[in-house]
Design a protein around this motif. Structure first.
Motif, PDB file in Angstrom:
ATOM      1  N   ARG A 161       2.683   5.628   9.771  1.00  0.00           N
ATOM      2  CA  ARG A 161       3.561   6.569   9.071  1.00  0.00           C
ATOM      3  C   ARG A 161       5.001   6.277   9.469  1.00  0.00           C
ATOM      4  O   ARG A 161       5.257   5.639  10.487  1.00  0.00           O
ATOM      5  CB  ARG A 161       3.180   7.996   9.443  1.00  0.00           C
ATOM      6  N   GLY A 197      -7.524  -0.126  10.909  1.00  0.00           N
ATOM      7  CA  GLY A 197      -6.368   0.754  11.020  1.00  0.00           C
ATOM      8  C   GLY A 197      -5.718   0.998   9.678  1.00  0.00           C
ATOM      9  O   GLY A 197      -6.220   0.588   8.638  1.00  0.00           O
ATOM     10  N   THR A 198      -4.587   1.699   9.713  1.00  0.00           N
ATOM     11  CA  THR A 198      -3.867   1.981   8.472  1.00  0.00           C
ATOM     12  C   THR A 198      -2.392   1.682   8.682  1.00  0.00           C
ATOM     13  O   THR A 198      -1.934   1.497   9.812  1.00  0.00           O
ATOM     14  CB  THR A 198      -3.980   3.462   8.070  1.00  0.00           C
ATOM     15  N   GLU A 216       0.840  -1.187   0.000  1.00  0.00           N
ATOM     16  CA  GLU A 216       0.000   0.000   0.000  1.00  0.00           C
ATOM     17  C   GLU A 216       0.882   1.247   0.000  1.00  0.00           C
ATOM     18  O   GLU A 216       2.094   1.147   0.128  1.00  0.00           O
ATOM     19  CB  GLU A 216      -0.918  -0.045   1.217  1.00  0.00           C
ATOM     20  N   SER A 217       0.265   2.420  -0.141  1.00  0.00           N
ATOM     21  CA  SER A 217       1.100   3.618  -0.205  1.00  0.00           C
ATOM     22  C   SER A 217       1.897   3.774   1.079  1.00  0.00           C
ATOM     23  O   SER A 217       1.387   3.551   2.172  1.00  0.00           O
ATOM     24  CB  SER A 217       0.275   4.874  -0.469  1.00  0.00           C
TER      25      SER A 217
END
Lengths: 325, 344
Positions: A276, A272-273, A41-42
């Motif tokens: 960062r 969630g993601t 993913e990004s």
């Protein structure tokens, strides 16, 4: 012998407050004529890995560790002009947006001829003939009429073909293709995929295909490396990974793709993601989102281990032979 | 009791033409006529209460133009949009339109562009409440915003933050909260997950499905991604160069697509089940919409094109439960469909 071998690559971006690690301990290899898919993913670090291989990490970013060997020669610590000679001649690249890869002020022919002259000692007339042949090769109809057109006169799919023609004009042995079909419509996307596969077959070119689209990987790649938060979490043959993914992230990713052959009302979702870069958790980077995480995962960072040759996975669940897939 | 098969939105013969001519002096000097781009040309369909109707097609096919006309962001050149029995084009006074506007909201593709970076999330979500005068007091407003944020899986405290403090998926949740704040019946979603990663896309699609059930919403869903469309839709319209090729129930379209363009789309989706298998790509590209081919716009790419397709434009007609605009289908010249990867 592997054409490209990346060993424990680490790419850092120093900032005022801290140093961000975009790629951490990434090892991979590509054989001649092989398509290696890199999916994630990004923010997973897949494009940075590609940029590091072609020597395009922008300062202050830097390769802080590891080695990149191409055709048996170490290329990551070469001086800039030596790198420039490899780039384009031995390693070609194709990026996502064909419009920004082409110069809008020059015709397609001028750009091709310039690139050909840079990488070979052909005469100008011969370079133009070669450019015409290349345009025909990548499937541009009536190349003799199109060669003097400007990039804006081409459609998106045709522009991407021109970019591919630019990438192969010195017959490189490896092409780094970073999301080559993402900006294109599905029917054009399948044409570009077929073109890349044909180049790979006919010229024995190896391709590192960076994408977020598992469907594209499934149709194009021989092997696939799944990246998460700067690391490779799983690598193996495409069919192995698609049919029986081992890492909990790969499993979640596969289940969250809407499929044509399934009518289930809900998609499986990973909550969630991706973290960062400045807040990558200690231990396994995936543990806050992992359904199988235990205390060990919060403390120890798993290494990539072979589970079912050539499939390797970086997960503590597979560390003590509890591999059940 | 509301009839569930009743149409909430009816689109009749909708058309939008954009003037793409050069400036008049250039036209005069070069002797070239006015050029018109028919972005949408005679599109008709209806959306039933509580269903998800999807429009699919490649870029430039006019699907987003239809969406913008349906919510009234663009005025149609021809045709009408009938919302719950009222023809929107017939309403001229702002006061007449406003109550209907409240009932239709929109979610946009790019969650980075659709939220004002200088507004706090509370104000973003409360914008429709303020615009339609739906809340009386300050505390009522705060309460409503907190409720909306919770409905979309955010915390009420997130209202104090600014959009840049959120990830793409969270921002799309904020857009959804804003769209639902005015308590609409009908939501137009223009590529709501195209800018998101797959794992986040799954979260947003699930959320949209939950909210549809909870609030009884009707969706018009615009997407180029057929697998997403298959997952969310009850009925689907396939568009090509400003016209509808086929309108069918999702299950019919994916099992028995009739129009050759629907078949092409289904056949070209990269699919995770396709590993290691080769397929023949479809030749050709979408033609220039300023100068579309005569007859059926799809005939240059169509494997079934005949003499008639070159001259006569096919009109939509009913075949089984589907509406299809194709001469070859009418003449029964099309063999049964099978995907390139059999056995599924």
């Amino acid at each position: 012998m592997a054409l490209l071998k990346v060993d424990r690559l680490r790419v850092e971006f120093p900032t005022r407050h801290r140093t961000l690690v975009a790629v951490d301990d990434v090892s991979l290899s590509i054989d001649a004529g092989e398509v290696l898919g890199v999916v994630g993913e990004s923010g997973a670090g897949k494009s940075v890995t590609g940029a590091a291989i072609i020597g395009l990490i922008e300062p202050p970013g830097r390769i802080a560790g590891g080695e990149i060997c191409f055709a048996g020669r170490r290329i990551d610590c070469l001086p800039d002009d030596a790198k420039r000679r490899i780039r384009g001649r031995e390693i070609g690249s194709v990026f996502q947006d064909p419009l920004t890869s082409l110069n809008p002020l020059f015709t397609v022919g001028q750009q091709l001829v310039e690139t050909i002259l840079t990488h070979s000692d052909r005469s100008a007339a011969d370079a133009r003939r070669h450019a015409l042949r290349l345009l025909g090769d990548v499937g541009i109809p009536a190349p003799a009429q199109r060669i003097d057109a400007y990039p804006h006169e081409f459609s998106g799919g045709m522009r991407q073909r021109v970019v591919i023609a630019l990438a192969i004009c010195a017959t490189p042995r490896l092409i780094i293709a970073d999301e080559p079909t993402t900006a294109l419509d599905v029917s054009i996307q399948s044409q570009i995929i077929a073109l890349l596969k044909r180049l790979c077959r006919e010229h024995g070119t190896a391709i590192m295909l960076i994408t977020h689209d598992m469907g594209v990987i499934a149709e194009t790649a021989d092997r696939v490396a799944v990246m998460y938060a700067g690391r490779i979490v799983e690598v193996g043959r495409v069919r192995q990974i698609l049919r029986s993914p081992n890492h909990p992230y790969t499993r979640g990713l596969m289940e969250s793709i809407p499929r044509l052959d399934s009518d289930s009302a809900r998609l499986a979702q990973i909550d969630g993601t991706m973290p960062r870069l400045h807040e990558i958790p200690v231990g396994c980077a995936f543990h806050p989102r992992c359904p199988d995480a235990s205390d060990r995962c919060r403390e120890n960072r798993p290494a990539l281990r072979m589970v079912d040759d050539p499939a390797a996975v970086a997960c503590l669940l597979f560390d003590d032979g509890r591999a059940d897939g | 009791m509301a009839d569930t098969t009743e149409a909430l939105v009816e689109i009749r013969d909708l058309a939008k033409t954009f003037d793409v001519s050069k400036p008049w002096l250039a036209r005069l000097l070069e002797g070239i006529p006015v050029q018109a781009l028919k972005a949408v040309d005679g599109v008709a369909f209806s959306i039933r209460r509580g269903e998800t109707f999807s429009l699919v097609g490649e870029s430039g096919c006019g699907k987003s133009s239809v969406a913008r006309m349906v919510v009234g962001l663009d005025r149609p050149t021809r045709g009408s949009v009938v919302f719950d029995g009222t023809n929107l084009a017939a309403l001229r006074r702002r006061a007449d339109i406003a109550p209907l506007r409240r009932r239709m909201q929109m979610i946009f593709q790019d969650p980075y562009a659709s939220l004002n970076p200088r507004w706090r999330v509370t104000d973003v979500v409360a914008e429709p409440l303020d615009a339609f005068g739906l809340v009386g007091s300050r505390s009522e407003r705060t309460e409503k915003v907190a409720d909306m944020l919770q409905q979309v899986g955010l915390s009420p405290d997130d209202g104090r933050k600014y959009p840049h403090e959120f990830s793409g998926g969270q921002r799309q949740r904020i857009s959804i909260a804003r769209a639902l704040a005015a308590n609409p019946d009908f939501v137009v979603c223009d590529e709501p997950t195209s800018a998101l990663d797959v794992s986040v896309q799954a979260q947003i699609l699930n959320l949209m499905k939950d909210l549809q059930q909870r609030f009884g919403l009707t969706y018009l869903f615009i997407s180029h991604d057929l697998s997403v469309v298959n997952h969310v839709s009850s009925r689907i319209g396939v568009m090509y160069l400003g016209r509808l090729c086929e309108v069918a129930a999702a299950s019919d379209l994916f099992r028995h697509p009739q129009h050759p363009y629907s078949r092409l789309l289904l056949d070209t989706i990269p699919d995770v089940a396709m590993a290691g298998r080769a397929r023949a790509p479809v030749p050709g590209e979408v033609p220039d919409p300023i100068d579309p081919p005569p007859g059926c716009a799809f005939h240059p790419r169509c494997p079934f094109a005949g003499e008639r397709c070159l001259q006569e434009r096919p009109e939509p007609a009913q075949y089984g439960h589907s509406t299809v605009a194709c001469h070859a289908v009418e003449e029964r010249r099309i063999p049964p469909f099978s995907r390139s990867n059999p056995g599924r």
